[in-house]
Design an enzyme around this catalytic site. Structure first.
Site, short mmCIF file in Angstrom:
data_model
loop_
_atom_site.label_atom_id
_atom_site.label_comp_id
_atom_site.label_asym_id
_atom_site.label_seq_id
_atom_site.Cartn_x
_atom_site.Cartn_y
_atom_site.Cartn_z
N GLU A 254 0.90 -1.17 0.00
CA GLU A 254 0.00 0.00 0.00
C GLU A 254 0.93 1.21 0.00
O GLU A 254 1.56 1.51 1.02
CB GLU A 254 -0.87 0.01 1.25
N CYS A 288 -2.20 9.00 2.74
CA CYS A 288 -1.90 8.62 1.35
C CYS A 288 -3.09 8.87 0.44
O CYS A 288 -2.94 8.92 -0.77
CB CYS A 288 -1.50 7.16 1.31
P1 NAP Z 1 8.49 5.23 4.46
O1 NAP Z 1 9.70 6.01 4.62
O2 NAP Z 1 8.38 4.29 3.32
O3 NAP Z 1 8.25 4.48 5.86
C1 NAP Z 1 7.22 3.55 6.05
C2 NAP Z 1 7.76 2.42 6.92
O4 NAP Z 1 8.84 1.79 6.26
C3 NAP Z 1 8.31 2.88 8.26
O5 NAP Z 1 8.06 1.87 9.20
C4 NAP Z 1 9.80 2.99 7.99
O6 NAP Z 1 10.58 2.86 9.14
C5 NAP Z 1 9.99 1.79 7.09
N1 NAP Z 1 11.18 1.86 6.23
C6 NAP Z 1 11.86 2.94 5.81
N2 NAP Z 1 12.89 2.57 5.02
C7 NAP Z 1 12.87 1.21 4.95
C8 NAP Z 1 13.67 0.23 4.29
N3 NAP Z 1 14.71 0.56 3.51
N4 NAP Z 1 13.33 -1.07 4.44
C9 NAP Z 1 12.29 -1.43 5.20
N5 NAP Z 1 11.49 -0.55 5.84
C10 NAP Z 1 11.76 0.76 5.71
O7 NAP Z 1 7.20 6.13 4.33
P2 NAP Z 1 6.87 7.44 5.15
O8 NAP Z 1 7.36 8.57 4.35
O9 NAP Z 1 7.25 7.35 6.55
O10 NAP Z 1 5.30 7.32 5.11
C11 NAP Z 1 4.53 7.98 4.22
C12 NAP Z 1 4.29 7.18 2.93
O11 NAP Z 1 3.43 6.09 3.21
C13 NAP Z 1 3.59 8.02 1.92
O12 NAP Z 1 4.12 7.82 0.63
C14 NAP Z 1 2.16 7.51 1.96
O13 NAP Z 1 1.43 7.75 0.82
C15 NAP Z 1 2.37 6.08 2.27
N6 NAP Z 1 1.16 5.50 2.87
C16 NAP Z 1 0.41 4.68 2.10
C17 NAP Z 1 -0.77 4.14 2.61
C18 NAP Z 1 -1.61 3.23 1.76
O14 NAP Z 1 -2.46 2.56 2.31
N7 NAP Z 1 -1.41 3.18 0.46
C19 NAP Z 1 -1.16 4.43 3.91
C20 NAP Z 1 -0.36 5.28 4.68
C21 NAP Z 1 0.81 5.80 4.13
P3 NAP Z 1 11.08 4.15 9.98
O15 NAP Z 1 9.88 4.63 10.67
O16 NAP Z 1 12.10 3.63 10.92
O17 NAP Z 1 11.62 5.12 8.97
#
Ligand code: NAP
Length: 483
Positions: A254, A288
């Site tokens: 997602e 998102c």
């Molecule tokens: P993100 O950087 O991708 O982080 C999401 C999760 O992934 C966090 O737990 C993060 O840990 C972890 N993470 C980061 N780098 C990683 C790696 N290399 N390997 C494994 N895990 C990793 O996203 P964000 O910027 O925090 O969150 C916002 C994004 O989520 C936006 O793009 C939004 O659209 C998307 N989102 C999508 C939905 C949906 O249902 N489609 C819902 C909510 C959010 P840390 O916290 O330690 O960085």
């Protein structure tokens, strides 16, 4: 730690936040005050390997239970989450920043998946298929995939876990969640409630670590993990999918969005303004499926903009723990800097700043509710995922061209439009290249519908009857030699 003792049930967090001196830990901060709230365990890869082994051992026992028994435990979990709503909302607001009433709404929304999948778990039907030759009977059955793991984001600290954990557990899987490092407390608290409801501790685990990359590598390379579910950015989703190929894991993603919100000239203007505000400003624009870019027909542009600005100006900004706050802090400094940068770039490209545009003077961790008008379709703010309370509004004339503009993105999560013309509604709804379309509706999330995206917004669906399929394998049984 003192604030934990003020909860109605301090046991939701006391154990998780009382760290043994030999255990590495990291601090969790309140994004509004920037002050530390408490520490949680910073588990090593070796420790999490033990968690995975324990989950693998626990899973077959759980899968053997009847669907009804699993449902009863899930329903008990649901009841406990609802009963703990006030505590959970308080914890969420402290670690995530969203206003208390929104946190309470998320607790209910998160719990709704537990209830929904408790029921759906009883309906994981197979099929009897007419055989192509005599003496054969063909049947399919559904079986749990085994151990499932998830990595979740900070913007919905409870719902993004229950939307995955509930179908996994209902299907008979074990489930390990690694919550975002900023928001582990809500996740630990709902896990505690699951244990109180009789869900075994080794079957459902929340593992905390500030090394997301290492945990992602572990989850995707571990042979016992059969399914990985991720909610977060497209970039990280792509990495995890590539890594998951090694073990041929089932993958659900997602990911990011760039939701268009279109107001046609036959729309109910008041309803459109109301929907636009709800869709854009909840969670300070950090969802998102928040409207990312607004397109308003030339004939009603001025009227829409005026009503919209008047109502956005009324939103209250501040500490989410206080009553009557509509917009809390952004998650961290980088998010504030990025928001400011996006507004400045948009203005350089010709957008007109009508409201906000910078950090709020009285609440420096909050970004002012911002409205930009006369934004061109190719302005960079229309192509980036904003994740802040910024509403860019573009004019349009051609009802056919607007569909191309909506689809002119790599993303395909949510989209919205307002119109009262049924022919137009059907045509536009079919043409939008999105997993979800809100028609005269700005709030579309609920447990009964399949949530998910197309293109770079993801793979798979959560919620609905589809959500549990992500945690099941279909097995085909061919009975031969029958009389
Ligand atoms: P993100 O950087 O991708 O982080 C999401 C999760 O992934 C966090 O737990 C993060 O840990 C972890 N993470 C980061 N780098 C990683 C790696 N290399 N390997 C494994 N895990 C990793 O996203 P964000 O910027 O925090 O969150 C916002 C994004 O989520 C936006 O793009 C939004 O659209 C998307 N989102 C999508 C939905 C949906 O249902 N489609 C819902 C909510 C959010 P840390 O916290 O330690 O960085």
């Amino acid at each position: 730690m003192n604030w934990i003792k003020t909860l109605n049930s301090p046991d939701l967090l006391l154990d998780a936040c009382s760290i043994n001196k030999d255990q590495a830990s990291y601090q969790v901060f309140n994004p509004y005050t920037n002050k530390a709230l408490c520490s949680v365990a910073n588990l090593s890869v070796e420790q999490i390997k033990h968690s995975i082994s324990a989950a693998q051992t626990a899973q077959p026992e759980w899968a053997k239970k009847s669907a009804t028994e699993r449902a009863e435990r899930l329903m008990s979990w649901f009841d406990k989450v609802i009963a703990a709503k006030d505590d959970l909302a308080k914890i969420m607001t402290l670690e995530q920043g969203k206003p208390l009433q929104e946190s309470a709404g998320e607790v209910e929304y998160g719990a709704s998946f537990i209830k929904w999948f408790a029921e759906e778990g009883k309906r994981t039907y197979g099929k009897h298929i007419p055989a192509p030759k005599n003496g054969q009977q063909i049947v399919t059955i559904k079986q749990p995939v085994g151990v499932a793991a998830a990595i979740t984001p900070w913007n919905f600290p409870i719902a993004m876990i229950t939307r995955k954990a509930a179908p996994a557990l209902a299907a008979g899987c074990a489930f390990i969640a690694r919550p975002a490092s900023q928001t582990p407390l809500s996740a630990l608290a709902i896990a505690e409630l699951a244990y109180q409801a009789g869900i075994p501790k080794s079957l459902f685990q929340v593992v905390t670590s500030d090394d997301a990359k290492a945990i992602g590598k572990l989850f995707t390379s571990h042979p016992s993990i059969k399914k990985i579910s991720f909610t977060g950015s497209t970039q990280v989703g792509q990495q995890l999918m590539a890594q998951a190929a090694e073990q041929m894991q089932k993958v659900s993603l997602e990911l990011g969005g760039n939701a268009p919100f279109v107001v046609f000239d036959d729309a109910d203007l008041d309803a459109a303004v109301k929907g636009a505000i709800a869709c854009k400003f909840r969670n300070a624009g950090q969802t998102c499926i928040c409207a990312n870019r607004f397109y308003v027909h030339d004939n009603i542009y001025e009227a829409f903009v005026q009503k919209f600005i008047d109502q956005v100006a009324e939103l209250t900004i501040g500490d989410g723990s206080q009553e009557k706050v509509d917009i809390g802090p952004l998650i961290n400094e980088q998010a504030l800097d990025a928001a400011e940068e996006k507004v400045n770039t948009a203005v350089k490209h010709g957008a007109k700043l009508k409201l906000g545009g910078q950090r709020d003077t009285d609440h420096p961790q909050c970004f002012a509710a911002t409205v930009l008008t006369e934004v061109a379709h190719d302005n960079p703010i229309m192509t980036d995922e904003i994740f802040a309370p910024i509403a860019p509004i573009c004019r349009f004339n051609d009802p056919d061209e607007i569909i191309d503009w909506c689809n002119d993105t790599q993303y395909g999560l949510a989209s919205y439009f307002y119109s009262r013309d049924i022919n137009k509604i059907w045509k536009v709804a079919q043409a939008l290249e999105y997993g979800m379309v809100g028609i005269n509706e700005g709030l579309i999330s609920n447990p009964v519908a399949p949530f998910g995206g197309v293109k770079h917004s993801g793979i798979g669906r959560e919620g609905g009857s589809e959500g549990i399929e992500e945690y099941l394998e279909t097995k085909y049984l061919c009975f031969g030699g029958l009389g």
